[in-house]
Design an enzyme around this catalytic site. Sequence first.
Site, short mmCIF file in Angstrom:
data_model
loop_
_atom_site.label_atom_id
_atom_site.label_comp_id
_atom_site.label_asym_id
_atom_site.label_seq_id
_atom_site.Cartn_x
_atom_site.Cartn_y
_atom_site.Cartn_z
N LYS A 1 -17.59 -9.77 4.80
CA LYS A 1 -17.70 -9.54 3.35
C LYS A 1 -17.66 -10.90 2.66
CE LYS A 1 -15.45 -6.98 -0.39
NZ LYS A 1 -14.31 -6.09 -0.69
N LYS B 1 -21.53 -7.06 3.88
CA LYS B 1 -21.58 -6.84 2.43
C LYS B 1 -21.62 -8.20 1.73
CE LYS B 1 -18.91 -4.70 -1.30
NZ LYS B 1 -17.74 -3.92 -1.69
ZN LIG Z 1 -9.87 -5.66 -2.31
#
Ligand SMILES: [Zn+2]
Length: 340
Positions: free
Chosen positions: A208, A261
């Site tokens: 992420k 992501k």
């Molecule tokens: Zn978070």
Amino acid sequence: MADLDTGRVGAAFGPGAARPRRWRRTSALRDLVRETTLAPDDLVQPLFVVEGRGERVPIASMPGVDQLSVEALAAEARELVALGIRAVLVFGIPEAKDAAGSESHAEDGVVQQAIRALKDAASELVVLTDVCLCEYTDHGHCGLLDAEGSVLNDETLEILARIAVSHGEAGADVVAPSGMIDGMVGAIRTALDEDGLQRVAILSYAVKYASAFYGPFREAAEGAPAFGDRRSHQMDPANAREALREADLDVEQGADGLMVKPALGYLDVVRRVHERHPELPLAAYNVSGEYALVKAAAVNGWLDERAAVLEVLTGIRRAGADLVITYHAKDAARWLQEPS
Ligand SMILES: [Zn+2]
């Protein structure tokens, strides 16, 4: 290849020449040789759930996406199932926040209520839950903080484990830890197993990035940090080799699936993680800012929304994602059900 002296088309286009266009001549031929498929059951619909009985609350920066009350979830679940969407990812917006995010693992917390409401309405719907602290802490950070305001790692693990167990006990099928806290997958797996929740899978937000494309989400989930940013735990957008290390560590700790992501700026990372761990399902999160880009252009008439959305989602699948978490899920599912 044209011959420069004679101007004639050369031998490459004589008898026996390669002509890839043969497969593109008709729609049926194109369908027959299509390499990447896109279906409603590849898509995961994110849901922003608030407490109480309120109506749907539109999110200004994400046209078409609403915050939903727990009570509104039954109708939403049935609509999704009718569209062929088989999975949702639940984010909760609690009424009360504190420094330790204690609502996150309360038995009657908003996510725990949401899981039960979704399962009551559509037991076959796969319920994934986001496991993090940022929506529950008054400071908006993804973990407990030290005196200087830095996110504490190991102290946060215990709370993440408690959140995951409470989601599992409420009926979640999959927990998705999103905080990029070192050791989160192992801590959650141990806690789930010790609680008898071996059936609950972990889909880790393994990779992420600290992205500018989460902006609209922070309005939707009311989880913007009160100070500072998330670069001490989320990844530097410039790094890809580090993504493989993050993925490896989560696999070692028992992740059942991995996530990258955002998606669109990181399709090379999706591909590399897919090739590194072809044995595991890979999700890509087509995030709020990516959704907003397409929506804003479509609203202005600058592009064909249907064609653009299906192209984006197909591109994410082609890069190697098995499932795509996307705010376009309902529209895409509707379009995919229509004859092309
Ligand atoms: Zn978070």
